[in-house]
Design a protein around this motif. Structure first.
Motif, PDB file in Angstrom:
ATOM      1  N   THR A 134       0.844  -1.217   0.000  1.00  0.00           N
ATOM      2  CA  THR A 134       0.000   0.000   0.000  1.00  0.00           C
ATOM      3  C   THR A 134       0.873   1.258   0.000  1.00  0.00           C
ATOM      4  OG1 THR A 134      -1.690  -1.216   1.212  1.00  0.00           O
ATOM      5  CG2 THR A 134      -1.855   1.176   1.220  1.00  0.00           C
ATOM      6  N   SER A 135       1.931   1.225   0.794  1.00  0.00           N
ATOM      7  CA  SER A 135       2.844   2.383   0.840  1.00  0.00           C
ATOM      8  C   SER A 135       3.514   2.598  -0.505  1.00  0.00           C
ATOM      9  CB  SER A 135       3.894   2.157   1.927  1.00  0.00           C
ATOM     10  OG  SER A 135       3.283   2.042   3.183  1.00  0.00           O
ATOM     11  N   LEU A 136       3.937   1.493  -1.159  1.00  0.00           N
ATOM     12  CA  LEU A 136       4.543   1.632  -2.489  1.00  0.00           C
ATOM     13  C   LEU A 136       3.551   2.235  -3.475  1.00  0.00           C
ATOM     14  CD1 LEU A 136       6.495  -1.737  -2.782  1.00  0.00           C
ATOM     15  CD2 LEU A 136       7.472   0.561  -2.569  1.00  0.00           C
ATOM     16  N   ASN A 137       2.292   1.829  -3.381  1.00  0.00           N
ATOM     17  CA  ASN A 137       1.268   2.405  -4.265  1.00  0.00           C
ATOM     18  C   ASN A 137       1.095   3.903  -3.998  1.00  0.00           C
ATOM     19  OD1 ASN A 137       0.616   0.148  -5.761  1.00  0.00           O
ATOM     20  ND2 ASN A 137      -0.807  -0.634  -4.222  1.00  0.00           N
ATOM     21  N   HIS A 138       1.115   4.280  -2.714  1.00  0.00           N
ATOM     22  CA  HIS A 138       1.022   5.723  -2.385  1.00  0.00           C
ATOM     23  C   HIS A 138       2.209   6.490  -2.958  1.00  0.00           C
ATOM     24  CE1 HIS A 138      -1.747   4.834   1.296  1.00  0.00           C
ATOM     25  NE2 HIS A 138      -2.370   4.751   0.116  1.00  0.00           N
ATOM     26  N   TYR A 139       3.395   5.818  -2.899  1.00  0.00           N
ATOM     27  CA  TYR A 139       4.596   6.496  -3.386  1.00  0.00           C
ATOM     28  C   TYR A 139       4.527   6.710  -4.897  1.00  0.00           C
ATOM     29  CZ  TYR A 139       9.464   7.145  -4.774  1.00  0.00           C
ATOM     30  OH  TYR A 139      10.614   7.583  -5.343  1.00  0.00           O
ATOM     31  N   SER A 140       3.968   5.709  -5.595  1.00  0.00           N
ATOM     32  CA  SER A 140       3.978   5.779  -7.061  1.00  0.00           C
ATOM     33  C   SER A 140       2.808   6.562  -7.623  1.00  0.00           C
ATOM     34  CB  SER A 140       3.929   4.350  -7.626  1.00  0.00           C
ATOM     35  OG  SER A 140       2.717   3.725  -7.260  1.00  0.00           O
ATOM     36  N   ARG A 141       1.822   6.928  -6.789  1.00  0.00           N
ATOM     37  CA  ARG A 141       0.633   7.622  -7.296  1.00  0.00           C
ATOM     38  C   ARG A 141       0.983   9.062  -7.678  1.00  0.00           C
ATOM     39  NH1 ARG A 141      -3.722   6.985  -3.183  1.00  0.00           N
ATOM     40  NH2 ARG A 141      -3.512   4.833  -3.870  1.00  0.00           N
ATOM     41  N   ARG A 142       0.484   9.460  -8.827  1.00  0.00           N
ATOM     42  CA  ARG A 142       0.756  10.819  -9.320  1.00  0.00           C
ATOM     43  C   ARG A 142      -0.495  11.675  -9.129  1.00  0.00           C
ATOM     44  NH1 ARG A 142       2.843  12.423 -15.417  1.00  0.00           N
ATOM     45  NH2 ARG A 142       2.767  14.678 -15.146  1.00  0.00           N
ATOM     46  N   ASP A 143      -0.297  12.922  -8.666  1.00  0.00           N
ATOM     47  CA  ASP A 143      -1.427  13.823  -8.411  1.00  0.00           C
ATOM     48  C   ASP A 143      -1.071  15.201  -8.954  1.00  0.00           C
ATOM     49  OD1 ASP A 143      -3.625  15.086  -7.531  1.00  0.00           O
ATOM     50  OD2 ASP A 143      -3.450  14.479  -5.421  1.00  0.00           O
ATOM     51  N   ASP A 144      -1.781  15.569 -10.006  1.00  0.00           N
ATOM     52  CA  ASP A 144      -1.510  16.867 -10.658  1.00  0.00           C
ATOM     53  C   ASP A 144      -2.499  17.944 -10.219  1.00  0.00           C
ATOM     54  OD1 ASP A 144       0.567  15.751 -12.042  1.00  0.00           O
ATOM     55  OD2 ASP A 144      -0.736  15.086 -13.702  1.00  0.00           O
ATOM     56  N   SER A 145      -3.285  17.656  -9.173  1.00  0.00           N
ATOM     57  CA  SER A 145      -4.270  18.667  -8.741  1.00  0.00           C
ATOM     58  C   SER A 145      -3.559  19.800  -7.989  1.00  0.00           C
ATOM     59  CB  SER A 145      -5.322  17.993  -7.862  1.00  0.00           C
ATOM     60  OG  SER A 145      -4.712  17.465  -6.703  1.00  0.00           O
ATOM     61  N   LYS A 146      -4.350  20.746  -7.679  1.00  0.00           N
ATOM     62  CA  LYS A 146      -3.798  21.894  -6.951  1.00  0.00           C
ATOM     63  C   LYS A 146      -3.518  21.496  -5.508  1.00  0.00           C
ATOM     64  CE  LYS A 146      -6.276  25.287  -9.793  1.00  0.00           C
ATOM     65  NZ  LYS A 146      -7.240  26.408  -9.787  1.00  0.00           N
ATOM     66  N   LEU A 147      -2.935  22.440  -4.798  1.00  0.00           N
ATOM     67  CA  LEU A 147      -2.593  22.179  -3.410  1.00  0.00           C
ATOM     68  C   LEU A 147      -3.853  21.876  -2.608  1.00  0.00           C
ATOM     69  CD1 LEU A 147       0.056  24.986  -2.766  1.00  0.00           C
ATOM     70  CD2 LEU A 147       0.450  22.575  -3.205  1.00  0.00           C
ATOM     71  N   ILE A 148      -3.753  20.783  -1.806  1.00  0.00           N
ATOM     72  CA  ILE A 148      -4.888  20.416  -0.959  1.00  0.00           C
ATOM     73  C   ILE A 148      -4.374  20.210   0.452  1.00  0.00           C
ATOM     74  CG2 ILE A 148      -6.182  19.306  -2.838  1.00  0.00           C
ATOM     75  CD1 ILE A 148      -5.198  16.647  -1.778  1.00  0.00           C
ATOM     76  N   GLU A 149      -5.297  20.235   1.390  1.00  0.00           N
ATOM     77  CA  GLU A 149      -4.948  20.014   2.790  1.00  0.00           C
ATOM     78  C   GLU A 149      -4.733  18.526   3.025  1.00  0.00           C
ATOM     79  OE1 GLU A 149      -6.798  20.890   7.250  1.00  0.00           O
ATOM     80  OE2 GLU A 149      -7.811  21.609   5.441  1.00  0.00           O
TER      81      GLU A 149
END
Length: 755
Positions: free
Chosen positions: A728-743
């Protein structure tokens, strides 16, 4: 005294022949007796066949199975009446040998004919072989001259039996083992009957010849004594039976006929005279007693009782040993007691007896040392014989102890199979590969396989049962474990998240699970055999088949990537793994899995696309920089004041290039992390499925052991959960997020990084 005995014998054996048999009035006593017997036998057989025709007709007309008169049977019975009538006519005309042989051959031919026309029910009709045996037992009465005729009858019937069984065995679905066993058992019985009949005929013939000839010789001798001593000498010398006269005190031979000289092997009569029994005897007799002691005991018995008959081991001058039946008697001549004896050569008979003893010893050795149980029991369930293997199998110490248990009673059986066993015995006369459960002495239950038969007397009364018993308990337990293992395999395959397949050694597919069918788009029936190749992408078939050939027949693992084209046109990439299935050090087939790697292939393709695009951008930018550099060099003098600014721009461009390269590395690392996470998920699923299956197995079969293995299962679950958290941690590491800054929660992010 001899004359009185002769007259007494004549009065005893004098009888009247039927008038129609007047041809035999001048024949010897034996032929007269046999002719009289055959005459009445033919009449009785004809009358019996008439009754048999009426009974067969009545039975067939009133039988549901026969559906009316079965003409071949009636025809054979009428034919026998004709043949028996012909035998009677031939007998009356003096053709004794022709009549007796016609009687035998016609009766045997009729029996074989009935067996042939009843071949559809041949097992229940094979009791007709008993009639053949009965006819063979009559051969000593029918044969008059050539003893070998008995053996010819035996050989002919054995050959007919073999041909008959070979013709009908396929029609009645008999196994080769049953055919061989039946032919051997029946042939041995026929041959044994022939040997016994042959020796009975030979012994009876010799005995009758001796008795009749002795009577004739005695009468002639008594008459000769009245006429002349020369006539007595002529009769004595011409006898075919060895006759020796010896002194009762010195035991020396004082007279011997030509037959005696020939049998002893002396060169002449003169060389025989003066000899004693010790000169022609073996050093010791059958029981180990020296011949000198044994001879004296028999001579004393003959002197006391008048006569004695015994067997004696002789030795000829050339050292050859031979056996004889000796008829020793004492008589008085001129007030002097003399001894006379005659000899019958029984060397061949003793040889046969020795061979029979040796055969019995071999059978006993086989019986005692056989690894499977052999028994002989009464109809009531009591063991008469049991070999050590059976006694040990049932847990007893001796046959005496075993025979105390009745194996027809329920306490010796777990179920009612013995009742069915006895029903089959009564119906067929045998049982084959019959399985039942027996109780040992300690009440332990074992499963046995039994092959046995019923032994009957000539009147078809059951004498006893005999057969072979094999303990198949361990085999049955192994079969049960195998079935449970197969069921477990089926269950795991049905719920497996990866495709599972199974093939034979030649590549013929025998099983695919639902996940395999989902990935290929084929139904089970379409995938069996070579049908699964229809779903493989045309570009991958040749490569896949070459990979199979390179691993076929080898004990190594096969790995291959290939594509499936589903009916809707979609393409699925799979990774196939196959390992050999080995039984008894021989490859029986292959078991393997296929894993969906379509997403991985898409990611790799996208990564390759980005890599190629990056190289293009770098190359394009480098060309632009080179052009700009040339322009700068050409205008260096004019734009010297802009040099510092351009250097700054150049540095910025270099930094940008490094950032692009770093970004590409990060993207590749993300894809790698995603692929690693995906690959780790597959074995984690296998482990989870295995743990689930083990928990179910312990719940259903080994509840008493569940508490002992619970810590182990809990430890495996903790390890699986920890590995899942890493994925799960590896998946979080590899996930890409191009959205704006979020909390976001910084603590969660740090925890994931630490994992």
């Amino acid at each position: 005294m001899g004359i009185q005995d002769s007259q007494k014998g004549d009065s005893i054996h004098r009888f009247k022949l039927p008038k129609v048999l007047s041809y035999y009035n001048k024949s010897d006593y034996t032929i007269q007796q046999k002719a009289r017997f055959i005459f009445y036998l033919c009449i009785a057989a004809m009358v019996g066949m008439v009754f048999l025709i009426f009974s067969s007709t009545y039975a067939q007309m009133n039988s549901i199975e026969d559906n009316g008169i079965f003409s071949p049977i009636i025809f054979s019975e009428i034919s026998l009446i004709v043949f028996f009538g012909t035998c009677l006519l031939l007998l009356i005309k003096g053709k004794y040998s022709v009549a007796t042989h016609l009687f035998m051959t016609s009766a045997m031919a009729c029996v074989w004919y009935v067996m042939w026309i009843y071949s559809e029910n041949v097992i229940t009709r094979l009791y007709l072989v008993v009639l053949i045996m009965a006819l063979l037992n009559l051969t000593p009465l029918f044969i008059t001259k050539y003893k070998s005729t008995i053996l010819l009858y035996i050989l002919a019937n054995v050959l007919v039996l073999i041909v008959f069984v070979q013709i009908v065995k396929d029609r009645i679905n008999l196994s080769d083992a049953t055919i061989v066993s039946y032919i051997i058992d029946t042939s041995v019985a026929m041959i044994f009957t022939g040997i016994v009949g042959y020796n009975i005929f030979r012994i009876n013939k010799q005995s009758l010849e001796k008795v009749e000839y002795d009577n004739q010789q005695r009468r002639k001798a008594e008459e000769a004594l009245k006429q002349s001593e020369l006539f007595r000498r002529t009769v004595f010398d011409s006898s075919n039976i060895p006759i020796i006269v010896m002194d009762s005190t010195s035991y020396k031979y004082i007279d011997i006929n030509a037959a005696g000289v020939k049998m002893y092997g002396f060169p002449s009569r003169e060389a025989s005279l003066g000899k004693t029994p010790l000169d022609v005897s073996a050093p010791v007799q059958y029981d180990g007693t020296p011949s000198s002691q044994k001879a004296v005991s028999y001579i004393e018995k003959a002197m006391e009782e008048g006569s004695v008959t015994f067997e004696w081991l002789h030795q000829r001058p050339n050292g050859e040993f031979w056996d004889a039946e000796v008829h020793l008697l004492s008589f008085k001549s001129d007030e002097k007691t003399l001894l006379q004896f005659s000899l019958i050569d029984i060397t061949e008979r003793k040889k046969i007896e020795s061979e029979l003893k040796e055969s019995e010893l071999k059978y006993r050795t086989l019986f005692e040392n056989a690894q499977i149980g052999i028994y002989q029991s009464t109809r009531e369930g009591k063991f008469l014989q049991a070999n050590p293997a059976l006694i040990k199998m049932l847990g007893f110490d001796s046959l005496e102890e075993l025979s105390k248990r009745n194996y027809n009673e329920e306490n010796a059986y777990v179920d009612s199979s013995r009742k069915k066993n006895l029903e089959l015995f009564e119906k067929n006369g045998f049982i084959k590969d019959f399985e039942s459960k027996w109780k040992k002495k300690n009440n332990e239950i074992i499963i046995i396989k039994e092959n046995s038969r019923v032994v009957r007397d000539p009147e078809e009364k059951i004498l006893y049962y005999e057969g072979f018993v094999e303990n198949i308990t361990e085999r049955k337990q192994a079969e049960k474990a195998l079935i449970e293992s197969q069921q477990l395999f089926q269950t795991l395959a049905q719920v497996s998240p990866v495709g599972v397949f199974r093939t034979k050694a030649d590549g013929y597919t025998t099983y695919v699970n639902p996940k395999w069918m989902e990935l290929s788009g084929l139904a089970f029936e379409e995938a069996i055999g070579d049908g699964w190749l229809t779903a493989v992408h045309p570009e991958d078939k040749e490569k896949l088949q070459a990979n199979w050939k390179s691993h076929s027949g080898k004990n190594d693992k096969s790995i291959a990537e290939y594509r499936f084209i589903k009916p809707d046109g979609s393409i699925v990439w799979v990774l196939g793994n196959a390992e050999p299935e080995i039984v008894d050090n021989k490859i029986q087939g292959y078991i393997g899995t296929i894993t969906d790697i379509t997403e991985k292939k898409i990611i790799e393709k996208e990564l390759e696309k980005h890599r190629n695009h990056l190289e293009f951008l770098v190359k394009e930018r480098t060309e632009e920089l080179a052009t700009s550099n040339e322009e700068l060099l050409s205008t260096n003098e004019e734009l010297h004041h802009q040099r510092e600014e351009l250097e700054v721009v150049l540095i910025n461009l270099q930094n940008t290039q490094k950032q692009l390269v770093q970004a590409e590395k990060m993207a590749s690392l993300g894809v790698l992390a995603s692929g690693v996470a995906h690959e780790i998920n597959n074995p984690l699923n296998f482990i989870k499925g295995g743990i689930f299956g083990l928990e179910q197995y312990f719940d259903e079969n080994l509840k008493e052991h569940k508490e002992e293995v619970s810590p182990l299962i809990e430890g495996i679950n903790i390890g699986v959960e920890r590995a899942a958290n890493i994925v799960t941690s590896l998946n979080h590491y590899s996930r890409r997020d191009d959205s704006k800054l979020i909390e976001c929660d910084i603590h969660t992010i740090i925890d994931n990084c630490l994992e």
